[in-house]
Write a protein that holds these residues in place. Structure first.
Motif, PDB file in Angstrom:
ATOM      1  N   GLY A 118      -8.840  -2.280   6.520  1.00  0.00           N
ATOM      2  CA  GLY A 118      -7.552  -2.939   6.680  1.00  0.00           C
ATOM      3  C   GLY A 118      -7.535  -4.314   6.046  1.00  0.00           C
ATOM      4  N   GLN A 119      -8.614  -5.077   6.231  1.00  0.00           N
ATOM      5  CA  GLN A 119      -8.679  -6.408   5.625  1.00  0.00           C
ATOM      6  C   GLN A 119      -8.664  -6.321   4.104  1.00  0.00           C
ATOM      7  OE1 GLN A 119     -12.232  -8.731   6.361  1.00  0.00           O
ATOM      8  NE2 GLN A 119     -11.305 -10.607   5.588  1.00  0.00           N
ATOM      9  N   TYR A 120      -9.430  -5.389   3.555  1.00  0.00           N
ATOM     10  CA  TYR A 120      -9.475  -5.253   2.101  1.00  0.00           C
ATOM     11  C   TYR A 120      -8.130  -4.828   1.539  1.00  0.00           C
ATOM     12  CZ  TYR A 120     -14.447  -6.067   1.287  1.00  0.00           C
ATOM     13  OH  TYR A 120     -15.679  -6.660   1.156  1.00  0.00           O
ATOM     14  N   ALA A 121      -7.402  -3.982   2.259  1.00  0.00           N
ATOM     15  CA  ALA A 121      -6.083  -3.541   1.788  1.00  0.00           C
ATOM     16  C   ALA A 121      -5.107  -4.709   1.719  1.00  0.00           C
ATOM     17  CB  ALA A 121      -5.545  -2.444   2.702  1.00  0.00           C
ATOM     18  N   VAL A 122      -5.119  -5.562   2.761  1.00  0.00           N
ATOM     19  CA  VAL A 122      -4.257  -6.747   2.749  1.00  0.00           C
ATOM     20  C   VAL A 122      -4.705  -7.709   1.658  1.00  0.00           C
ATOM     21  CG1 VAL A 122      -3.443  -8.737   4.078  1.00  0.00           C
ATOM     22  CG2 VAL A 122      -3.663  -6.505   5.188  1.00  0.00           C
ATOM     23  N   VAL A 156      -3.774 -20.641   0.751  1.00  0.00           N
ATOM     24  CA  VAL A 156      -3.671 -19.643   1.815  1.00  0.00           C
ATOM     25  C   VAL A 156      -3.880 -20.340   3.148  1.00  0.00           C
ATOM     26  CG1 VAL A 156      -4.600 -17.531   2.847  1.00  0.00           C
ATOM     27  CG2 VAL A 156      -4.539 -17.776   0.351  1.00  0.00           C
ATOM     28  N   VAL A 157      -2.905 -20.236   4.039  1.00  0.00           N
ATOM     29  CA  VAL A 157      -3.066 -20.685   5.419  1.00  0.00           C
ATOM     30  C   VAL A 157      -3.747 -19.548   6.181  1.00  0.00           C
ATOM     31  CG1 VAL A 157      -1.818 -21.174   7.550  1.00  0.00           C
ATOM     32  CG2 VAL A 157      -1.152 -22.315   5.429  1.00  0.00           C
ATOM     33  N   PRO A 164     -14.011  -9.971   0.457  1.00  0.00           N
ATOM     34  CA  PRO A 164     -12.614  -9.515   0.453  1.00  0.00           C
ATOM     35  C   PRO A 164     -11.690 -10.352  -0.422  1.00  0.00           C
ATOM     36  CG  PRO A 164     -13.496  -9.492   2.682  1.00  0.00           C
ATOM     37  CD  PRO A 164     -14.520 -10.167   1.824  1.00  0.00           C
ATOM     38  N   TYR A 165     -11.907 -11.679  -0.460  1.00  0.00           N
ATOM     39  CA  TYR A 165     -11.006 -12.562  -1.191  1.00  0.00           C
ATOM     40  C   TYR A 165     -11.635 -13.097  -2.480  1.00  0.00           C
ATOM     41  CZ  TYR A 165      -8.994 -12.328   3.448  1.00  0.00           C
ATOM     42  OH  TYR A 165      -8.494 -11.861   4.637  1.00  0.00           O
ATOM     43  N   VAL A 198      -7.941 -20.355  -5.623  1.00  0.00           N
ATOM     44  CA  VAL A 198      -7.078 -20.412  -4.447  1.00  0.00           C
ATOM     45  C   VAL A 198      -7.844 -21.050  -3.295  1.00  0.00           C
ATOM     46  CG1 VAL A 198      -5.753 -19.061  -2.776  1.00  0.00           C
ATOM     47  CG2 VAL A 198      -5.751 -18.407  -5.190  1.00  0.00           C
ATOM     48  N   LYS A 199      -7.204 -21.982  -2.612  1.00  0.00           N
ATOM     49  CA  LYS A 199      -7.840 -22.727  -1.526  1.00  0.00           C
ATOM     50  C   LYS A 199      -7.363 -22.189  -0.177  1.00  0.00           C
ATOM     51  CE  LYS A 199      -8.683 -27.548  -0.110  1.00  0.00           C
ATOM     52  NZ  LYS A 199      -8.385 -28.955  -0.436  1.00  0.00           N
ATOM     53  N   PHE A 200      -8.301 -21.884   0.690  1.00  0.00           N
ATOM     54  CA  PHE A 200      -7.992 -21.435   2.048  1.00  0.00           C
ATOM     55  C   PHE A 200      -8.106 -22.624   2.999  1.00  0.00           C
ATOM     56  CE2 PHE A 200      -8.770 -17.586  -0.142  1.00  0.00           C
ATOM     57  CZ  PHE A 200      -8.267 -16.525   0.606  1.00  0.00           C
TER      58      PHE A 200
END
Length: 302
Positions: free
Chosen positions: A65-69, A85-86, A108-109, A117-119
């Motif tokens: 599920g995490q990988y799909a999102v 990304v918040v 995953p990201y 991209v900064k989380f």
């Protein structure tokens, strides 16, 4: 008018809010309401766009599920680039073990991280089960300046909260009011892990409503983002603030609806935001890479 089950429309111009897209699929639902889902497509850069970012929460499983999102987030980025990304908590299941960081975050990201991209993360209730979250606070990829902190992007100021039961509530609330009062940002966005208003398994939090909503109203907070509830939910404006739950980052639970609910869905998803001088456009995006919800948050004076 009787609608066909699938109806494809080509739009020759942008909408009133400048939302460009290629196709709309209209489905006539069994309850006689129209549900619109929009394919994600590249949109021209809009000269008045201040900031584009996304939010997601309850992600840290390392499972399908995490990988799909995450793939849907990467797909959106490829067409509509963003740099922020918040990450609204429960970053590492089940107990916040930092040794899992590769499996539940870095892999995953990976494509987003490689693109710069900064989380910006906060701690969830699962994250504090190991060393009270201290190792996550030190992890550079989460960019946390503390258990609660603030940062600014152009004309948008973000306020990250520790909403856990063992938080330093006395000092945090003093800090929040001080930072809100001194901010000259026209847009103020607060995020934390736990909900204030919600229609899921946990529901609304009366103490949070008492503690936070007067501050939000007094200082003109337009948006609160959270997870904890494993669904997507967007409220109507409640005394000037919209509440957005994006907890379907890896798994889902059933969700209901309240009188203040604008849209809710049990759906693996993330939320995307485009900030303009006069409004924020919100899109709920599923793992099918389609927009299933759209909302507008207007600018308002404090």
């Amino acid at each position: 008018m009787k609608l066909k089950r699938r109806q494809f429309l080509f739009l020759s111009s942008l909408s009133a809010f400048g939302i460009g897209f290629l196709g709309v699929i209209s489905r006539y639902a069994s309850n006689n309401t129209d549900e619109l889902e929009t394919a994600i497509a590249a949109t021209p850069t809009k000269k008045d766009l201040l900031l584009r970012f996304v939010s997601v929460a309850d992600t840290g499983t390392g499972a399908g599920g995490q990988y799909a999102v995450a793939r849907a987030m990467a797909n959106y980025h490829s067409k509509n680039p963003y740099k922020l990304v918040v990450l609204a908590g429960d970053n590492i299941y089940n107990n916040g073990e930092i040794e899992k960081i590769g499996a539940v975050f870095e892999r995953p990201y990976a494509s987003l991280l490689k693109r710069g991209v900064k989380f910006q993360a906060v701690l969830g209730n699962h994250d504090i089960r190991t060393a009270n979250g201290d190792l996550q606070l030190k992890y550079v990829g989460f960019n946390m300046k503390g258990r609660y902190y603030t940062f600014r992007q152009d004309k948008v100021q973000f306020f990250a909260l520790d909403t856990n039961g063992n938080a330093d509530w006395k000092n945090q609330l003093i800090w929040l009011e001080k930072e809100l009062s001194r901010s000259n940002a026209p847009w103020k966005i607060v995020f934390g892990h736990h909900p204030i208003y919600a229609s899921g398994a946990y529901g609304s939090n009366p103490q949070f409503i008492k503690n936070f909503t007067p501050l939000f109203q007094k200082y003109g907070v337009q948006l609160y983002i959270n997870g904890h509830e494993h669904h997507y939910e967007r409220t109507r404006s409640i005394n000037g603030t919209t509440y957005l739950i994006c907890g379907g980052g890896a798994g889902t639970r059933p969700v209901g609806k309240n009188e203040w609910t604008e849209y809710s869905a049990e759906r693996l998803s993330f939320a995307a935001y485009e900030v303009y001088p006069d409004r924020i456009e919100i899109s709920g995006i599923g793992t099918d890479r389609r927009v299933f919800d759209r909302g507008i948050v207007p600018l308002r004076a404090a």
